[in-house]
Structure formats: C-alpha cells, structure tokens
Write a protein that holds these residues in place. Structure first.
Motif, PDB file in Angstrom:
ATOM      1  N   ALA A   1      19.649 -57.249  38.429  1.00 10.85           N
ATOM      2  CA  ALA A   1      18.981 -55.913  38.409  1.00 10.85           C
ATOM      3  C   ALA A   1      18.592 -55.786  39.668  1.00 10.85           C
ATOM      4  O   ALA A   1      18.422 -54.079  40.035  1.00 10.85           O
ATOM      5  N   ALA A   2      18.810 -56.731  40.881  1.00  7.04           N
ATOM      6  CA  ALA A   2      18.130 -55.819  42.341  1.00  7.04           C
ATOM      7  C   ALA A   2      18.959 -55.001  43.086  1.00  7.04           C
ATOM      8  O   ALA A   2      19.283 -54.521  43.820  1.00  7.04           O
ATOM      9  N   VAL A   3      20.529 -55.083  42.729  1.00  8.39           N
ATOM     10  CA  VAL A   3      22.173 -54.739  42.884  1.00  8.39           C
ATOM     11  C   VAL A   3      21.579 -52.972  42.924  1.00  8.39           C
ATOM     12  O   VAL A   3      21.243 -52.372  41.647  1.00  8.39           O
ATOM     13  N   PRO A   4      21.821 -52.405  43.811  1.00 10.08           N
ATOM     14  CA  PRO A   4      20.998 -50.919  43.341  1.00 10.08           C
ATOM     15  C   PRO A   4      22.434 -49.872  42.857  1.00 10.08           C
ATOM     16  O   PRO A   4      23.598 -50.434  42.816  1.00 10.08           O
ATOM     17  N   ALA A   5      22.442 -49.276  41.816  1.00 12.22           N
ATOM     18  CA  ALA A   5      23.412 -48.589  41.634  1.00 12.22           C
ATOM     19  C   ALA A   5      24.445 -48.382  42.398  1.00 12.22           C
ATOM     20  O   ALA A   5      25.480 -48.299  41.570  1.00 12.22           O
ATOM     21  N   ALA A   6      24.438 -47.884  43.400  1.00 11.28           N
ATOM     22  CA  ALA A   6      25.355 -47.679  44.610  1.00 11.28           C
ATOM     23  C   ALA A   6      26.217 -48.172  44.732  1.00 11.28           C
ATOM     24  O   ALA A   6      27.503 -48.453  45.524  1.00 11.28           O
ATOM     25  N   ASP A   7      25.800 -49.404  44.941  1.00 14.57           N
ATOM     26  CA  ASP A   7      26.313 -50.624  45.391  1.00 14.57           C
ATOM     27  C   ASP A   7      27.330 -51.693  43.735  1.00 14.57           C
ATOM     28  O   ASP A   7      28.027 -52.382  44.174  1.00 14.57           O
ATOM     29  N   ARG A   8      27.002 -51.209  42.858  1.00 11.52           N
ATOM     30  CA  ARG A   8      27.471 -51.578  41.545  1.00 11.52           C
ATOM     31  C   ARG A   8      29.029 -51.392  42.042  1.00 11.52           C
ATOM     32  O   ARG A   8      29.363 -52.487  40.919  1.00 11.52           O
ATOM     33  N   ARG A   9      29.559 -51.235  41.741  1.00  5.05           N
ATOM     34  CA  ARG A   9      31.084 -50.188  42.174  1.00  5.05           C
ATOM     35  C   ARG A   9      31.307 -51.642  43.173  1.00  5.05           C
ATOM     36  O   ARG A   9      33.216 -51.558  42.640  1.00  5.05           O
ATOM     37  N   PHE A  10      30.655 -52.351  43.562  1.00  5.42           N
ATOM     38  CA  PHE A  10      31.460 -53.193  44.690  1.00  5.42           C
ATOM     39  C   PHE A  10      31.676 -54.369  43.604  1.00  5.42           C
ATOM     40  O   PHE A  10      31.987 -55.196  44.106  1.00  5.42           O
ATOM     41  N   TYR A  11      30.733 -54.620  43.059  1.00  4.44           N
ATOM     42  CA  TYR A  11      30.930 -55.693  41.979  1.00  4.44           C
ATOM     43  C   TYR A  11      32.172 -55.632  40.679  1.00  4.44           C
ATOM     44  O   TYR A  11      31.713 -57.142  40.118  1.00  4.44           O
ATOM     45  N   CYS A  12      32.530 -54.826  40.358  1.00  4.33           N
ATOM     46  CA  CYS A  12      33.750 -54.787  39.117  1.00  4.33           C
ATOM     47  C   CYS A  12      35.132 -55.888  39.306  1.00  4.33           C
ATOM     48  O   CYS A  12      34.920 -55.821  40.566  1.00  4.33           O
ATOM     49  N   PRO A  13      35.118 -55.768  38.432  1.00  6.04           N
ATOM     50  CA  PRO A  13      34.944 -55.209  36.674  1.00  6.04           C
ATOM     51  C   PRO A  13      33.916 -55.729  35.685  1.00  6.04           C
ATOM     52  O   PRO A  13      33.606 -55.452  35.155  1.00  6.04           O
ATOM     53  N   HIS A  14      33.202 -57.050  36.426  1.00  8.14           N
ATOM     54  CA  HIS A  14      32.222 -57.643  35.685  1.00  8.14           C
ATOM     55  C   HIS A  14      31.090 -56.467  36.284  1.00  8.14           C
ATOM     56  O   HIS A  14      30.321 -56.401  36.680  1.00  8.14           O
ATOM     57  N   PRO A  15      30.233 -56.604  34.666  1.00  8.57           N
ATOM     58  CA  PRO A  15      29.694 -55.665  34.062  1.00  8.57           C
ATOM     59  C   PRO A  15      27.879 -57.087  34.730  1.00  8.57           C
ATOM     60  O   PRO A  15      27.391 -57.967  34.577  1.00  8.57           O
ATOM     61  N   LEU A  16      27.453 -55.891  36.034  1.00 11.75           N
ATOM     62  CA  LEU A  16      25.844 -56.585  36.196  1.00 11.75           C
ATOM     63  C   LEU A  16      24.606 -56.736  34.966  1.00 11.75           C
ATOM     64  O   LEU A  16      23.553 -55.391  35.537  1.00 11.75           O
TER      65      LEU A  16
END
Length: 173
Positions: free
Chosen positions: A29-44
């Motif tokens: 939840a602490a990962v900013p929305a703009a950075d979520r692309r760096f963690y795919c394809p795993h949903p956070l």
C-alpha cells in the motif's frame, strides 16, 4: 540479522513468516501509484500479500523482509524457483519509498544472495523496466548483467501500457 543503513537507521533482515500478510500488504500500500508499474505483473494488493505470506515455508523460495524497529516492513526481496533441478530462479524486490536510497535494498539483496548460494538455483534472473534507472544501477553493482532488452506487453487489467524492459541475470553460486 541486523543491518545498519546509510542514513543511520537500521532494519532487521529475517525470513518472511506465514503471519506476515498484513505487514506485507502495508508495504504494498505504501508503493506510490506511479511506481506500481515497476512491480508488475504482480498486483500489489492485500490478497496477493496474504498469498505470498502463506507460501513462506515453500522450499523453492527464499523471501527476506527488512523489518523496522517499529515492526513494519521497509522492504522485502525474494528468489523462487520451480524445483530442486531448476537452473534459474526468479528475483524480485520491493522497498518502501522512505527507505529507498538508504541501503535497505542492497542489504536485502546481499543477504538474500548469500542464502541463495547455499540453498537456491545456480542462476538468478529478473526483469526491470528500462525507466527504473536506480534499480538497473543497483542490480549491475550486485553482479547482474543485461541478457536481453525487450518490450513488456501491456497489462490492461492493471492499467499498464507496453514498456521497454531489461532481462538481467547473475550467477548465484
């Protein structure tokens, strides 16, 4: 295992436990929305956090958490592989924004790769978006080399467009 960080803070590096789902969900939840692309394809999301924590005892994965003195996760990193005969495992890491640049990611990776050397596959592979220059630089410092440049496919379910990415790998033994 305690780890001193560059900014004077410290974290304790320990294996993920099956009851760590809520801590892992808070990290996601602490990962900013703009950075979520760096963690795919795993949903956070919470469901994925609970699923990851439930797999903490899996013999084909090593998952380390960096735990703050307050008991929160500053980050976590993992290597997973298919079975004992697998030649290459997959690596991932997530560090909370307020711990990025502190050395927490490096501490997690160094300890994790020490453990993988003893009990994991001989090679470790990752994908990283070309735009994530800080991560690419850290991976290179820790022995990863570029083996492929490709276009990541769009992931509409997560709202992610196609994007250039690197495939990197390193020996773990």
């Amino acid at each position: 295992m305690p780890a001193a960080l560059k900014n004077g803070r410290s974290v304790n590096l320990r294996l993920l436990q099956s009851d760590d789902g809520a801590r892992l969900a808070a990290l996601y939840a602490a990962v900013p929305a703009a950075d979520r692309r760096f963690y795919c394809p795993h949903p956070l999301d919470c469901a994925h956090a609970l699923e990851n924590a439930a797999l903490a005892g899996d013999p084909c994965r090593i998952v380390l958490a960096a735990v703050t003195p307050a008991g929160e996760f500053a980050g976590y990193a993992w290597v997973r592989w298919k079975d004992v005969n697998t030649a290459t495992g997959n690596f991932g890491i997530c560090v909370r924004p307020d711990y990025q640049g502190s050395g927490a990611g490096r501490a997690l990776m160094e300890r994790l790769f020490d453990m993988v050397r003893e009990a994991g596959p001989p090679r470790v592979r990752l994908t990283v978006q070309k735009a994530n220059a800080r991560a690419v630089a850290l991976y290179q410092k820790l022995g990863f080399r570029l083996v492929e440049e490709r276009q990541r496919h769009a992931i509409p379910a997560l709202g992610l467009p196609a994007e250039p990415e690197y495939v990197m790998e390193r020996a773990s033994r």
